[in-house]
Design a protein around this motif. Structure first.
Motif, mmCIF file in Angstrom:
data_model
loop_
_atom_site.group_PDB
_atom_site.id
_atom_site.type_symbol
_atom_site.label_atom_id
_atom_site.label_comp_id
_atom_site.label_asym_id
_atom_site.label_seq_id
_atom_site.Cartn_x
_atom_site.Cartn_y
_atom_site.Cartn_z
ATOM 1 N N UNK A 186 10.852 -3.093 2.988
ATOM 2 C CA UNK A 186 9.607 -3.779 2.084
ATOM 3 C C UNK A 186 8.568 -2.939 2.087
ATOM 4 N N UNK A 187 8.487 -1.522 2.635
ATOM 5 C CA UNK A 187 7.559 -0.694 2.640
ATOM 6 C C UNK A 187 6.661 -0.505 3.779
ATOM 7 N N UNK A 188 6.566 -1.554 4.821
ATOM 8 C CA UNK A 188 6.082 -1.800 5.924
ATOM 9 C C UNK A 188 6.290 -0.501 7.000
ATOM 10 N N UNK A 189 5.369 -0.456 7.699
ATOM 11 C CA UNK A 189 5.676 0.705 8.903
ATOM 12 C C UNK A 189 6.556 -0.044 9.723
ATOM 13 N N UNK A 190 7.550 0.682 10.373
ATOM 14 C CA UNK A 190 8.609 0.136 11.072
ATOM 15 C C UNK A 190 8.086 0.436 12.575
ATOM 16 N N UNK A 204 0.763 -1.169 0.116
ATOM 17 C CA UNK A 204 -0.114 0.055 0.149
ATOM 18 C C UNK A 204 0.815 1.233 0.069
ATOM 19 N N UNK A 205 1.903 1.453 0.760
ATOM 20 C CA UNK A 205 2.814 2.411 0.945
ATOM 21 C C UNK A 205 3.212 2.730 -0.390
ATOM 22 N N UNK A 206 3.754 1.847 -1.442
ATOM 23 C CA UNK A 206 3.898 2.341 -2.777
ATOM 24 C C UNK A 206 2.875 2.704 -3.627
ATOM 25 N N UNK A 207 1.723 1.931 -3.409
ATOM 26 C CA UNK A 207 0.803 2.523 -4.468
ATOM 27 C C UNK A 207 0.278 3.732 -4.248
ATOM 28 N N UNK A 208 0.537 4.149 -2.961
ATOM 29 C CA UNK A 208 0.309 5.826 -2.662
ATOM 30 C C UNK A 208 1.148 6.664 -3.591
ATOM 31 N N UNK A 209 2.098 6.165 -4.057
ATOM 32 C CA UNK A 209 3.298 6.887 -5.062
ATOM 33 C C UNK A 209 2.926 6.982 -6.448
ATOM 34 N N UNK A 210 1.889 6.044 -6.604
ATOM 35 C CA UNK A 210 1.530 5.929 -8.133
ATOM 36 C C UNK A 210 0.979 7.215 -8.425
ATOM 37 N N UNK A 211 1.124 7.555 -9.903
ATOM 38 C CA UNK A 211 0.480 8.974 -10.319
ATOM 39 C C UNK A 211 -0.981 8.678 -10.361
ATOM 40 N N UNK A 212 -1.473 9.910 -9.778
ATOM 41 C CA UNK A 212 -3.161 9.952 -9.899
ATOM 42 C C UNK A 212 -3.502 10.758 -11.238
ATOM 43 N N UNK A 213 -3.185 10.232 -12.598
ATOM 44 C CA UNK A 213 -3.552 11.170 -13.683
ATOM 45 C C UNK A 213 -4.449 10.281 -14.652
ATOM 46 N N UNK A 214 -5.720 10.011 -13.812
ATOM 47 C CA UNK A 214 -6.689 9.320 -14.585
ATOM 48 C C UNK A 214 -6.740 8.148 -14.771
#
Length: 426
Positions: free
Chosen positions: A407-411, A205-215
């Protein structure tokens, strides 16, 4: 189990693509055979500075019939030496050269070990979880069906192979004969262009938040998430950005493999659930702990297939998590589950991330990352409308970002060691 399947794949088909380099299936297999010929069968620590080289070295080790552990791209030299010494591994930080005649691939048995997954464990000391071929490869047909990933797909995945869920997605794709695009986290600004070239994605999920929100990316047909709960707001965004994709969140553990999954609108409609059992898995609850009967469990855990995650099964047969045993806090005789507090907090429209820790007995500190200004008073009143007063955190701390592992998980260990302060909006 892997290389035999490549005999029926067009050797000119793209297999792997990294920044600045790519391999067709024919080129990849030739490179694997060359590297394999320079290896002895044994247990290796994959510690090349390049994750792409580590991945190809891993495939060469499998071709030879050995087993391997990914050291992790952020492991320092002292940690690598510790891993190698404690677990009796041969460091492999170079590209093996051809020394012997090229051999045919080793034909593994289901019980042969092939991968070791490093975990910090409850004591903080490195713990090694060995996987055999049964644990992973027997799940691949079900993964293909549930995730709706096919041989003609192109999968985008982060290049952090020490995180076993990433590696699992890559090896599953290669088992299918799909094409794999690996990207480093620092290339997130370029993902908008990469999304035009792929049809499937695996990320936390933390990396999905970095995906561009461009349509909308209407050509993408599979989006898979794991590692942490996919909160409602992010799931809604993924459904908007990928309207023709099957959005899947799955729950699992390195020790137990795939356990359950939930898809599409159900992720939003059932925000506290992680879904129904993965094909081939039976879930039971014993003293609130989740147990599984599954062919995907790692060998050392088959006699006791639980990692002490807590949960229950709702009347519709869906699994709901209460949290890991180590994230259940007892305050004045009341059991408080961190995930419950976090999920309630994430439902607030101004909160993007939330993490609850208990650095001292009876003290609960809630760390949040807001999307826009919000006062402690507003957030406390909101929590009080959703939770009983005896579950409210003692402190609320506002952060710009939460600390995360590679791994992108909260530490949570880093958070628990932070100085205890009065509520602050800094």
């Amino acid at each position: 189990m892997l290389f035999d399947r490549w005999k029926n794949i067009d050797p000119d088909k793209l297999a792997l693509k990294f920044p600045g380099k790519s391999y067709s299936y024919g080129e990849l297999y030739a490179e694997i055979r060359k590297r394999s010929s320079g290896l002895k069968r044994g247990a290796y620590l994959l510690c090349h500075h390049s994750e792409s080289e580590n991945l190809i070295n891993f495939l060469a080790v499998l071709h030879k019939g050995g087993k391997a552990v990914f050291a992790g791209k952020h492991s320092n030299e002292d940690l690598k030496r510790e891993y190698a010494h404690v677990h009796q591994l041969i460091p492999l930080d170079f590209v093996p050269k051809r020394e012997y005649d090229l051999e045919e691939p080793y034909s593994p048995q289901k019980s042969d070990l092939f991968l070791g997954v490093l975990s910090s464990g409850s004591t903080g000391q490195p713990k090694l979880i060995w996987k055999d071929y049964q644990a992973w490869f027997s799940a691949f047909p079900a993964q293909s069906k549930v995730f709706q990933i096919q041989a003609d797909d192109t999968l985008l995945c982060l290049d952090a192979m020490a995180y076993s869920a990433n590696l699992n997605a890559v090896i599953h794709g290669l088992w299918l004969g799909a094409s794999i695009y690996l990207t480093p986290l620092q290339n997130a600004s370029k993902w908008a262009e990469l999304l035009k070239e792929v049809s499937a994605i695996f990320m936390v999920p933390s990396h999905y938040r970095l995906l561009p929100n461009r349509g909308a990316y209407t050509h993408i047909r599979s989006v898979v998430s794991a590692g942490e709960k996919l909160e409602v707001k992010l799931a809604e965004q993924l459904l908007r950005n990928f309207p023709n994709a099957c959005i899947t969140e799955y729950y699992g553990a390195a020790e137990l493999g795939h356990i359950s999954y939930i898809q599409n609108e159900e992720i939003i409609n059932l925000p506290t659930s992680v879904g129904k059992p993965f094909p081939g898995v039976k879930i039971s609850i014993k003293e609130e702990k989740i147990w599984v009967d599954s062919p995907y469990v790692s060998p050392d855990y088959r006699h006791q297939p639980t990692v002490s995650d807590l949960g229950f099964i709702d009347p519709n047969g869906y699994l709901c998590l209460l949290g890991r045993e180590g994230r259940m806090f007892n305050r004045r005789g009341l059991n408080i589950f961190a995930e419950e507090i976090e999920q309630v907090t994430l439902l607030h429209p101004k909160i993007r991330e939330a993490a609850l820790v208990s650095p001292l007995p009876d003290l609960l500190v809630l760390y949040v990352v807001p999307t826009e200004p919000i006062s402690h008073h507003e957030l406390r009143n909101y929590l009080l409308s959703k939770l009983s007063s005896d579950k409210l955190p003692n402190r609320i701390q506002f952060f710009h970002e939460l600390p995360r592992s590679s791994s992108g998980k909260v530490d949570f260990k880093v958070l628990a060691k932070k100085p205890i302060e009065e509520d602050s909006s800094k």
